[in-house]
Design an enzyme around this catalytic site. Structure first.
Site, PDB file in Angstrom:
ATOM      1  N   MET A   1       0.805  -1.147   0.000  1.00 36.63           N
ATOM      2  CA  MET A   1       0.000   0.000   0.000  1.00 36.63           C
ATOM      3  C   MET A   1       0.862   1.229   0.000  1.00 36.63           C
ATOM      4  O   MET A   1       0.234   2.283   0.025  1.00 36.63           O
ATOM      5  CB  MET A   1      -0.903   0.047   1.211  1.00 36.63           C
ATOM      6  CG  MET A   1      -1.948  -1.044   1.339  1.00 36.63           C
ATOM      7  SD  MET A   1      -2.796  -1.037   2.831  1.00 36.63           S
ATOM      8  CE  MET A   1      -3.801   0.278   2.685  1.00 36.63           C
ATOM      9  N   VAL A  81      -4.821   1.656  -5.856  1.00 35.16           N
ATOM     10  CA  VAL A  81      -5.104   3.054  -5.527  1.00 35.16           C
ATOM     11  C   VAL A  81      -6.306   2.987  -4.599  1.00 35.16           C
ATOM     12  O   VAL A  81      -7.413   2.617  -5.019  1.00 35.16           O
ATOM     13  CB  VAL A  81      -5.437   3.902  -6.767  1.00 35.16           C
ATOM     14  CG1 VAL A  81      -5.689   5.351  -6.355  1.00 35.16           C
ATOM     15  CG2 VAL A  81      -4.320   3.812  -7.789  1.00 35.16           C
ATOM     16  N   GLU A  82      -6.098   3.311  -3.339  1.00 33.58           N
ATOM     17  CA  GLU A  82      -7.162   3.194  -2.333  1.00 33.58           C
ATOM     18  C   GLU A  82      -7.703   4.574  -1.996  1.00 33.58           C
ATOM     19  O   GLU A  82      -6.955   5.484  -1.672  1.00 33.58           O
ATOM     20  CB  GLU A  82      -6.601   2.514  -1.080  1.00 33.58           C
ATOM     21  CG  GLU A  82      -6.057   1.119  -1.364  1.00 33.58           C
ATOM     22  CD  GLU A  82      -5.675   0.381  -0.101  1.00 33.58           C
ATOM     23  OE1 GLU A  82      -6.566   0.032   0.693  1.00 33.58           O
ATOM     24  OE2 GLU A  82      -4.475   0.158   0.092  1.00 33.58           O
ATOM     25  N   GLY A  83      -9.034   4.699  -2.065  1.00 31.52           N
ATOM     26  CA  GLY A  83      -9.680   5.971  -1.829  1.00 31.52           C
ATOM     27  C   GLY A  83      -9.984   6.685  -3.130  1.00 31.52           C
ATOM     28  O   GLY A  83      -9.257   7.572  -3.560  1.00 31.52           O
TER      29      GLY A  83
END
Length: 487
Positions: A1, A81-83
């Site tokens: 992450m 890609v988180e968010g």
């Protein structure tokens, strides 16, 4: 992450000298940055351009790293890609789309129909749904409690303590598997060591949106790092970075700092001088003696943070034996041992026809697996898969086990915010990991105010820290604002 470039930005003139036309001018500001190219761009944009980049490994990108696995390009580090799709736009998502990287939406909504018993196949959906609903109820309680503790300026607690207050600590295999998916899969550490106030609500999803996109582009997630780097480093006609300020295989061994300046030494015996230094190695590297600081860095927050370990294991098979199609991408294995090969992803959508599975392990399981032969890991995984899908499934033909914990340049994957170390309390105690110590500044995902552990956290923290240095060095303004969550 998350992304760390083990690099050092050093003064250009220290190595090459100043042109005669500049000799009579005001001395040029010089900076060494051990780590992060994001901050280097901000410095460059502000006119601090006499830099040399010394990368400890043979590549830039750090914990964003691709590799070839049976003909496919896979991400062994940061992958999502988180968010995405929230009120604010994630800056990494903006760059991914500008570059045109291939991504695939990760849909976790169908786990109740894809949760497997330790033996005997899949749970009945209605049975599994009850366990997921209970987990959601406990999670909502924890979120409300976190908001209450924050607003009333009360001490932080662990997520596990919150579960105890709700009188529900997961104990059955399916409860532990769902708990592992909810927390360990995100933070790479269990609820008993994870801060409630700094994870519930999680700023990444509250601000940027709850969607996640899996990078599958053969150019790799690291293209984002190169995209930023190429905005301040020169390239040739083929787009490759040729800037003489970038040198690979330059590992820093010592950083000396005084009120007058900084001296940085590397493994090959080179010595570089500058006005300031910015450090962006992982927090676990700061906790070791890989880089010797003279004098020692007496920052309590550095030693309170955990560096979690998150391991994505890729497997290749001669043919598919798992469900494919809509609503089957993710599935969960509920073993009596919490975290034992729990989270699975079939990669047919991401890599059509590749016959690949991805299983994620974290924390102690990651460390255990790194210390055993891959053949033993493969044997363990095959036993798990045969418990789920039957004894007649074929063996995996290939396995890839990334080993971030064993790598001296990283010693893990991303930081997990410790219990009781609130952003407000660190300011009051003077132990802000984000704040400089004399001429030493800090960058990296672990210094992000609200996004530690994420690629966008490294990006935004790099910009923030660079601006703090710029304001002080150029304007003699020394201010930084770290607000507690919810303010």
């Amino acid at each position: 992450m998350v992304s760390v470039l083990l690099i050092v930005l050093v003064t250009f003139f220290c190595l090459y000298g100043l042109p005669e036309s500049m000799a009579a001018r005001e001395p040029t500001l010089t900076v060494i940055v051990v780590g992060d190219g994001f901050s280097a761009k901000t410095l460059s944009d502000a006119g601090i351009t006499n830099i040399l980049i010394l990368e400890g490994t043979d590549r830039i990108g750090g914990r964003i790293k691709k590799t070839k696995f049976t003909g496919e390009s896979v991400e062994v580090g940061a992958n999502w890609v988180e968010g995405v799709n929230g009120n604010e736009v994630n800056p990494i998502w903006t760059m991914v789309n500008k570059i045109g990287l291939k991504t695939y939406y990760s849909d976790y909504d169908h786990l109740p129909a894809n949760t497997y018993k330790q033996t005997g196949g899949v749970f009945e959906k209605s049975t599994a749904q009850k366990a997921y609903d209970l987990a959601d109820e406990v999670s909502e309680f924890s979120k409300k409690l976190s908001v209450s503790l924050t607003s009333e300026r009360k001490e932080d607690i662990s997520i596990l303590a919150s579960q105890r207050l709700k009188s529900h600590v997961p104990s059955t295999p399916i409860e532990m598997a769902i708990d592992y998916y909810t927390y360990d899969y995100e933070f790479a550490e269990p609820p008993r060591v994870t801060s409630l106030q700094n994870t519930e609500l999680l700023s990444t999803f509250a601000n940027f949106g709850e969607d996640l996109y899996f990078i599958t582009d053969p150019r790799g997630y690291e293209t984002v790092v190169h995209y930023v780097a190429k905005q301040f480093l020169t390239t040739n006609k083929d787009g490759h970075i040729t800037d003489p300020r970038l040198k690979l295989n330059k590992a820093v061994t010592e950083t000396q700092y005084t009120s007058r300046g900084v001296v940085v030494k590397t493994e090959d015996g080179s010595v570089y001088n500058s006005d300031y230094v910015m450090i962006s190695t992982s927090v676990s590297v700061l906790q070791t003696n890989l880089i010797n600081f003279v004098p020692d860095l007496l920052i309590l927050a550095i030693y309170q943070f955990d560096m979690s370990v998150y391991t994505k294991i890729f497997l290749k098979f001669p043919h598919k034996f798992w469900p494919t199609g809509n609503d089957t991408e993710f599935f969960i294995y509920a073993h009596e041992k919490r975290g034992y090969y729990t989270i699975w992803q079939q990669l047919e959508n991401e890599y059509p026809g590749a016959n690949c599975l991805l299983v994620t392990v974290t924390d102690d399981e990651s460390r255990r697996i790194e210390q055993q032969p891959d053949s033993e890991t493969k044997a363990e995984i095959m036993e798990v898969l045969r418990n789920m899908f039957g004894k007649n499934i074929p063996d995996a033909t290939d396995i890839l086990v990334p080993k971030w914990w064993s790598d001296r340049f990283y010693k893990g994957t991303f930081s997990n915010w410790p219990i009781g170390v609130t952003r407000l309390s660190t300011i009051r105690l003077g132990y802000v990991i984000h704040a400089p110590v004399g001429r030493v500044y800090f960058i990296g995902e672990h210094t992000s105010e609200h996004y530690n552990g994420y690629v966008h956290g490294a990006y935004l923290a790099g910009i923030d820290s660079a601006n703090i240095l710029i304001n002080y060095a150029k304007k003699k303004i020394f201010t930084y604002n770290i607000k507690p969550k919810g303010t």
